[in-house]
Design an enzyme around this catalytic site. Structure first.
Site, short mmCIF file in Angstrom:
data_model
loop_
_atom_site.label_atom_id
_atom_site.label_comp_id
_atom_site.label_asym_id
_atom_site.label_seq_id
_atom_site.Cartn_x
_atom_site.Cartn_y
_atom_site.Cartn_z
N HIS A 37 0.84 -1.20 0.00
CA HIS A 37 0.00 0.00 0.00
C HIS A 37 0.88 1.26 0.00
O HIS A 37 0.58 2.23 -0.67
CB HIS A 37 -0.89 0.04 1.25
CG HIS A 37 -1.89 -1.08 1.33
ND1 HIS A 37 -1.80 -2.08 2.27
CD2 HIS A 37 -3.00 -1.35 0.61
CE1 HIS A 37 -2.81 -2.92 2.13
NE2 HIS A 37 -3.56 -2.51 1.13
N ASP A 150 -3.38 -7.04 -7.94
CA ASP A 150 -4.75 -7.41 -8.27
C ASP A 150 -4.97 -7.14 -9.76
O ASP A 150 -5.66 -6.19 -10.14
CB ASP A 150 -5.72 -6.61 -7.40
CG ASP A 150 -5.56 -6.95 -5.93
OD1 ASP A 150 -6.21 -7.89 -5.47
OD2 ASP A 150 -4.74 -6.30 -5.25
P1 AMP Z 1 -6.45 -3.78 -0.63
O1 AMP Z 1 -6.32 -2.99 0.62
O2 AMP Z 1 -5.97 -5.18 -0.53
O3 AMP Z 1 -7.80 -3.63 -1.27
O4 AMP Z 1 -5.44 -3.11 -1.65
C1 AMP Z 1 -5.48 -1.74 -1.94
C2 AMP Z 1 -4.58 -1.47 -3.11
O5 AMP Z 1 -3.25 -1.87 -2.79
C3 AMP Z 1 -4.99 -2.26 -4.36
O6 AMP Z 1 -4.84 -1.43 -5.50
C4 AMP Z 1 -4.01 -3.39 -4.37
O7 AMP Z 1 -3.76 -3.92 -5.66
C5 AMP Z 1 -2.77 -2.73 -3.81
N1 AMP Z 1 -1.85 -3.72 -3.26
C6 AMP Z 1 -2.15 -4.70 -2.38
N2 AMP Z 1 -1.05 -5.46 -2.15
C7 AMP Z 1 -0.06 -4.95 -2.89
C8 AMP Z 1 1.32 -5.30 -3.10
N3 AMP Z 1 1.88 -6.32 -2.48
N4 AMP Z 1 2.05 -4.54 -3.95
C9 AMP Z 1 1.48 -3.48 -4.58
N5 AMP Z 1 0.20 -3.10 -4.44
C10 AMP Z 1 -0.56 -3.83 -3.61
#
Ligand code: AMP
Length: 281
Positions: A37, A150
């Site tokens: 994030h 994602d």
């Molecule tokens: P989430 O909180 O899991 O919904 O993720 C929020 C954003 O962070 C989304 O755009 C995800 O694709 C991105 N994200 C989650 N994990 C990672 C990671 N390991 N590397 C880069 N971006 C990430």
């Protein structure tokens, strides 16, 4: 760092900045923040004047009640991290603020949401589409930052923004990994010590498959070997391992000239469902 809890507060705070020609970068998240994030935040800071992060665990995108109930919530730590990383605003709405009335709208993304995650999480991308549309309408960012982690979500959101003429640029940020290759994910904290070790199987198999594919090995032979590797790991259960065109998500059996292709996978490690992908060309 200012915490905003209502749509109206976001609109008022950002309008002032927009009027003074500041560009707004937006990072939507579900919290339980990690370096993945934060790399989105870092990209946003580099290319936008003002950065706003939302934290909202969106109930309508969980097709599995237990996954929703067990989703980690670490708001205090998240706010400290965001403040330390120079975020200007955090949008922290309640479920009632986001959904004052039940949602009737269903979104259908054609072939994009009938494959990969869509097969195993029916309704998930409709929920994602609706909540991202709402957030983009509230924040009206110049740029919105999403993780490559994602990959299917990126494909769906790019399409959403194009189809609804939403005026924001989608910036895709590479996946951040732990030292042993495991993609960072909020769900990783739910893995016990043994499962955490086993979880590297996702990245190891993606990396192995990429090397084999580039060496000219037949895709079905590669997938067979990967399936066996998962089979031999008692705590792991593979859901899919597919070679796809990165944008259309069309399933492939071989690399297709210069077209961008990726391998996508999802697997349970214990009772935690993880996803990952790797781009090939
Ligand atoms: P989430 O909180 O899991 O919904 O993720 C929020 C954003 O962070 C989304 O755009 C995800 O694709 C991105 N994200 C989650 N994990 C990672 C990671 N390991 N590397 C880069 N971006 C990430």
């Amino acid at each position: 760092m200012t915490i905003l809890r209502t749509k109206q507060a976001v609109k008022s705070a950002l309008q002032i900045l927009r009027n003074s020609q500041k560009t707004i970068g937006f990072v939507p998240t579900m919290g339980a923040l990690h370096y993945g994030h934060l790399s989105l935040v870092e990209s946003a800071k580099l290319s936008s004047d003002v950065v706003i992060v939302s934290i909202f665990v969106n109930p309508t995108q969980f097709n599995n009640k237990e996954d929703f109930e067990k989703y980690p919530i670490t708001i205090d730590e998240d706010l400290l991290l965001l403040e330390k990383n120079g975020v200007d605003f955090v949008f922290l709405p309640s479920v009632e603020e986001m959904y004052p009335s039940p949602i009737l709208l269903k979104m259908d993304f054609g072939d994009l949401d009938k494959t990969l995650e869509g097969t195993f999480r029916p309704g998930h991308f409709s929920g994602v589409g609706v909540v991202v549309s709402k957030l983009l309408n509230i924040v009206k960012p110049d740029k919105s930052y999403f993780g490559q982690k994602d990959l299917q979500q990126v494909a769906v959101i790019k399409r959403l923004v194009a189809d609804l003429s939403i005026d924001t640029e989608i910036v895709v940020v590479p996946t951040i990994r732990e030292a042993d290759g495991l993609a960072m994910s909020s769900r990783n904290v739910r893995l016990n010590a043994d499962e955490r070790l086993t979880a590297t199987i996702l990245y190891k198999c993606l990396d192995f498959a990429k090397d084999e594919l580039l060496a000219g090995v037949d895709w079905f032979v590669i997938r067979e070997k990967v399936t066996k590797r998962f089979h031999d790991e008692p705590e792991a259960r593979l859901e899919y391992f597919e070679l796809v065109e990165t944008e259309s998500l069309e399933k492939l059996e071989q690399i297709k000239g210069q077209t961008a292709v990726s391998i996508c996978t999802a697997a349970y490690i214990g009772d935690v469902r993880l996803i990952d992908n790797i781009s090939i060309v």
